[in-house]
Design a protein around this motif. Structure first.
Motif, mmCIF file in Angstrom:
data_model
loop_
_atom_site.group_PDB
_atom_site.id
_atom_site.type_symbol
_atom_site.label_atom_id
_atom_site.label_comp_id
_atom_site.label_asym_id
_atom_site.label_seq_id
_atom_site.Cartn_x
_atom_site.Cartn_y
_atom_site.Cartn_z
ATOM 1 N N VAL A 1 0.820 -1.208 0.000
ATOM 2 C CA VAL A 1 0.000 0.000 0.000
ATOM 3 C C VAL A 1 0.859 1.266 0.000
ATOM 4 O O VAL A 1 0.466 2.297 -0.534
ATOM 5 N N HIS A 2 2.041 1.180 0.554
ATOM 6 C CA HIS A 2 2.931 2.344 0.581
ATOM 7 C C HIS A 2 3.360 2.779 -0.831
ATOM 8 O O HIS A 2 3.756 3.922 -1.038
ATOM 9 N N LEU A 3 3.246 1.885 -1.802
ATOM 10 C CA LEU A 3 3.659 2.198 -3.168
ATOM 11 C C LEU A 3 2.647 3.075 -3.914
ATOM 12 O O LEU A 3 2.947 3.579 -4.989
ATOM 13 N N ILE A 4 1.468 3.257 -3.325
ATOM 14 C CA ILE A 4 0.470 4.116 -3.965
ATOM 15 C C ILE A 4 0.967 5.557 -4.025
ATOM 16 O O ILE A 4 0.746 6.264 -4.992
ATOM 17 N N ALA A 5 1.656 5.988 -2.976
ATOM 18 C CA ALA A 5 2.192 7.348 -2.921
ATOM 19 C C ALA A 5 3.181 7.557 -4.050
ATOM 20 O O ALA A 5 3.868 6.625 -4.443
ATOM 21 N N PRO A 6 3.225 8.725 -4.612
ATOM 22 C CA PRO A 6 2.645 9.979 -4.163
ATOM 23 C C PRO A 6 1.231 10.259 -4.690
ATOM 24 O O PRO A 6 0.735 11.367 -4.563
ATOM 25 N N ARG A 7 0.584 9.268 -5.256
ATOM 26 C CA ARG A 7 -0.792 9.475 -5.684
ATOM 27 C C ARG A 7 -1.693 9.567 -4.450
ATOM 28 O O ARG A 7 -1.544 8.792 -3.517
ATOM 29 N N PRO A 8 -2.637 10.500 -4.442
ATOM 30 C CA PRO A 8 -3.518 10.682 -3.285
ATOM 31 C C PRO A 8 -4.378 9.443 -3.032
ATOM 32 O O PRO A 8 -4.861 8.803 -3.963
ATOM 33 N N LEU A 9 -4.553 9.128 -1.749
ATOM 34 C CA LEU A 9 -5.347 7.977 -1.337
ATOM 35 C C LEU A 9 -6.483 8.446 -0.446
ATOM 36 O O LEU A 9 -6.255 9.167 0.521
ATOM 37 N N LEU A 10 -7.697 8.060 -0.784
ATOM 38 C CA LEU A 10 -8.863 8.322 0.054
ATOM 39 C C LEU A 10 -9.473 6.973 0.406
ATOM 40 O O LEU A 10 -9.769 6.166 -0.470
ATOM 41 N N MET A 11 -9.683 6.761 1.700
ATOM 42 C CA MET A 11 -10.355 5.556 2.167
ATOM 43 C C MET A 11 -11.612 6.000 2.897
ATOM 44 O O MET A 11 -11.536 6.803 3.830
ATOM 45 N N ILE A 12 -12.758 5.508 2.448
ATOM 46 C CA ILE A 12 -14.036 5.816 3.077
ATOM 47 C C ILE A 12 -14.476 4.559 3.816
ATOM 48 O O ILE A 12 -14.602 3.495 3.212
ATOM 49 N N GLU B 1 -5.992 10.208 3.156
ATOM 50 C CA GLU B 1 -7.097 10.669 3.992
ATOM 51 C C GLU B 1 -7.988 9.479 4.331
ATOM 52 O O GLU B 1 -8.331 8.683 3.456
ATOM 53 N N LEU B 2 -8.364 9.382 5.589
ATOM 54 C CA LEU B 2 -9.284 8.354 6.067
ATOM 55 C C LEU B 2 -10.563 9.067 6.478
ATOM 56 O O LEU B 2 -10.541 9.932 7.348
#
Length: 82
Positions: free
Chosen positions: A10-21, A44-45
């Motif tokens: 999951v750390h490889l997603i950065a630097p793309r923004p991550l939103l978890m709802i 952002e959570l």
């Protein structure tokens, strides 16, 4: 026995923004928290009080609240910066 660890990278997603709802009543909410902790910024959570995991699929007001948050997130993250 083969085991798939969906949080491992999951750390490889950065630097793309991550939103978890996440629904506060979701039995699986711990998974979102764990993934969020392992992710890098920007991230952002966003919690939806009273919602379970499946409530976010098709139950109002949860779907509307999730779509509203997604809309705001996409507008902020995909806006033209020029």
């Amino acid at each position: 026995m083969a085991v798939f660890d969906s949080f491992r990278f999951v750390h490889l997603i950065a630097p793309r923004p991550l939103l978890m709802i996440v629904g506060r009543e979701a039995v699986t909410s711990w998974m979102s928290v764990e993934a969020f902790q392992n992710a890098r910024a920007p991230k952002e959570l966003h919690w939806l009080d009273g919602a379970s995991h499946v409530d976010l699929y098709d139950k109002e007001p949860y779907v509307g609240l999730a779509v509203e948050k997604l809309t705001d997130f996409f507008r902020a993250q995909l806006a033209d910066t020029e």
